[in-house]
Design a protein around this motif. Structure first.
Motif, PDB file in Angstrom:
ATOM      1  N   VAL A 291       0.653  -1.074  -0.049  1.00 46.68           N
ATOM      2  CA  VAL A 291      -0.120   0.020  -0.254  1.00 46.68           C
ATOM      3  C   VAL A 291       0.858   1.252   0.099  1.00 46.68           C
ATOM      4  O   VAL A 291       0.559   2.369  -0.819  1.00 46.68           O
ATOM      5  N   ALA A 292       1.934   1.066   0.815  1.00 49.69           N
ATOM      6  CA  ALA A 292       2.928   2.273   0.727  1.00 49.69           C
ATOM      7  C   ALA A 292       3.663   2.617  -0.556  1.00 49.69           C
ATOM      8  O   ALA A 292       3.926   3.754  -0.880  1.00 49.69           O
ATOM      9  N   ASP A 293       3.791   1.396  -1.273  1.00 49.61           N
ATOM     10  CA  ASP A 293       4.346   1.572  -2.616  1.00 49.61           C
ATOM     11  C   ASP A 293       3.533   2.521  -3.423  1.00 49.61           C
ATOM     12  O   ASP A 293       3.893   3.121  -4.282  1.00 49.61           O
ATOM     13  N   LEU A 294       2.161   1.866  -3.503  1.00 46.06           N
ATOM     14  CA  LEU A 294       1.161   2.538  -4.382  1.00 46.06           C
ATOM     15  C   LEU A 294       1.300   4.154  -4.008  1.00 46.06           C
ATOM     16  O   LEU A 294       1.254   4.851  -4.799  1.00 46.06           O
ATOM     17  N   GLU A 295       1.097   4.581  -2.648  1.00 48.26           N
ATOM     18  CA  GLU A 295       1.244   5.615  -2.474  1.00 48.26           C
ATOM     19  C   GLU A 295       2.500   6.394  -2.896  1.00 48.26           C
ATOM     20  O   GLU A 295       2.409   7.500  -3.650  1.00 48.26           O
ATOM     21  N   ALA A 296       3.736   5.756  -2.766  1.00 49.15           N
ATOM     22  CA  ALA A 296       4.870   6.375  -3.316  1.00 49.15           C
ATOM     23  C   ALA A 296       4.660   6.393  -5.073  1.00 49.15           C
ATOM     24  O   ALA A 296       5.088   7.621  -5.456  1.00 49.15           O
ATOM     25  N   ALA A 297       4.241   5.643  -5.584  1.00 48.60           N
ATOM     26  CA  ALA A 297       3.913   5.673  -7.035  1.00 48.60           C
ATOM     27  C   ALA A 297       3.086   6.738  -7.468  1.00 48.60           C
ATOM     28  O   ALA A 297       3.216   7.522  -8.313  1.00 48.60           O
ATOM     29  N   ALA A 298       1.886   7.244  -6.615  1.00 48.65           N
ATOM     30  CA  ALA A 298       0.877   8.011  -6.827  1.00 48.65           C
ATOM     31  C   ALA A 298       1.624   9.307  -6.625  1.00 48.65           C
ATOM     32  O   ALA A 298       1.545  10.478  -7.549  1.00 48.65           O
ATOM     33  N   ALA A 299       2.641   9.389  -5.462  1.00 47.31           N
ATOM     34  CA  ALA A 299       3.405  10.684  -5.309  1.00 47.31           C
ATOM     35  C   ALA A 299       4.150  10.919  -6.530  1.00 47.31           C
ATOM     36  O   ALA A 299       4.419  12.232  -7.083  1.00 47.31           O
TER      37      ALA A 299
END
Length: 411
Positions: free
Chosen positions: A84-92
């Motif tokens: 989930v944190a990787d997804l947030e990093a990708a969105a950022a």
């Protein structure tokens, strides 16, 4: 279709490998794709969906989670929360490029991850899940008897899809602590749930629970006989078509005005399957069709043949020309349809002498309405004024140029 190979820092600072599929034309929106458990960004279903969305003007970022595929990091040190944190990093990362994602797509455990991350990604307007579990803990069913060993020893090697993975007790504790039901209920985005009733990895009841927990707008589409990985090209194509059509409704895609001097009426044809003959045919960002060859000629019969498209052009132009004339004359033509068949022996194409006509288009025109014999005859004559008809009867000039190597490599 241009593709960028990029890296960006994940949740722990490791560089994550990604592919950014970009539209050939205007960039209208961006999607973020999360792959299934222990898979990669390059599985066929992900490639197909990314290609279809890019044809609509939607850029797609698909990346390998930490420790998987070409990304850095140790898989044994990851868990659902880190995904989930990787997804947030990708969105950022996308937001830093002015491409904040408005569409989130997740396959299997990646579907659960996007449901968890959706409320944290402010730019998201729509979410799609494919074969997603309602509870992340569902993935532990794949570990079998190794769960006991993991509990006792702290970790164990588990074979998944024929590959070994180190699964830790921290991973099990993380997925068992997850509850995504509140996240689903709090979604402010439109939701599309795609699931196969015969999915033996993640049962169809998971889709029902996700759908029931969500508020409207929400949609559910069955993938019929597809397997969990959506490995059959026809199933992947169907999923891609559904997602692309559905997403257009909620992302409110509006193409920007073309730059001065931009050519109009471009039709782009690109390979959809390099191992066969399937082609994507796109007329701008709004119109898409498939071209293919019959099974007998080595194709998969998923679209009209090139000569089928040629016949369709003749039929459509004929029908439009007749309707235009009848409307101008205020004649009682209630319906018109045109049957077109094409006769050509493909094996003789290259052997035909230059200038010799080897094509025959047989056209049958059907007219309905209280028309007199004179009116019907006149409409038949008008049919021959169809511009496509005239083009086919006359010789045509086809000018061909070769794209520059750099541009050709990017498409």
């Amino acid at each position: 279709m241009p593709i960028e190979r990029i890296t960006f820092p994940g949740h722990g600072g490791d560089q994550l490998a990604a592919r950014l599929d970009l539209p050939d034309g205007p960039h209208l929106a961006t999607a973020l794709f999360a792959h299934c458990f222990t898979c990669s960004k390059d599985i066929p279903a992900a490639r197909r969906i990314a290609s279809r969305l890019a044809a609509m003007g939607i850029a797609v970022l698909r990346f390998d989670f930490t420790g998987l595929g070409h990304s850095e990091g140790e898989f044994a040190n990851t868990h659902f929360s880190s995904n989930v944190a990787d997804l947030e990093a990708a969105a950022a990362y996308l937001e830093s490029r002015g491409m904040a994602p408005s569409l989130l797509i997740g396959h299997s455990l990646g579907g659960a991850a996007v449901l968890k991350a959706a409320t944290r990604i402010a730019s998201s307007k729509a979410v799609v899940t494919l074969g997603a579990p309602f509870e992340p803990e569902h993935v532990s069913h794949q570990f079998g008897d190794a769960v006991t060993e993991i509990d006792q020893q702290g970790q164990a090697e588990v074979s998944l899809a024929g590959r070994p993975f180190q699964i830790t007790k921290a991973f099990l504790e993380d997925i068992s602590a997850q509850n995504i039901a509140p996240c689903i209920r709090e979604l402010n985005q439109a939701l599309l749930v795609l699931h196969a009733p015969r999915d033996s990895t993640v049962g169809i009841e998971n889709a029902a629970r996700i759908f029931e927990a969500a508020k409207h707008p929400k949609s559910f589409v069955t993938l019929d006989d597809a397997d969990h990985l959506i490995s059959d090209p026809k199933d992947a194509e169907y999923a891609a078509e559904v997602i692309s059509s559905w997403a257009g409704r909620y992302l409110q895609l509006r193409p920007p005005a073309p730059p001065p001097g931009a050519p109009e009426g471009i039709v782009r044809v690109a390979e959809a399957d390099p191992n066969g003959f399937l082609q994507d045919v796109n007329a701008g960002p709004a119109h898409h069709a498939l071209a293919d060859e019959p099974l007998a000629y080595g194709g998969t019969n998923q679209g009209m043949t090139p000569y089928g498209f040629l016949s369709a052009g003749l039929g459509a132009c004929t029908s439009m020309t007749i309707r235009m004339y009848a409307r101008r004359k205020d004649w009682p033509l209630t319906h018109v349809w045109v049957d077109v068949s094409h006769d050509k022996v493909h094996a003789r194409d290259a052997e035909a002498p230059a200038g010799q006509k080897v094509d025959t288009f047989s056209r049958t025109i059907h007219l309905q309405g209280d028309l007199s014999a004179e009116q019907r005859q006149r409409l038949l004559e008008i049919a021959d004024r169809c511009p496509v008809h005239r083009t086919l009867e006359q010789s045509s000039l086809v000018r061909t140029t070769l794209a520059e190597p750099a541009l050709a490599a990017a498409t």
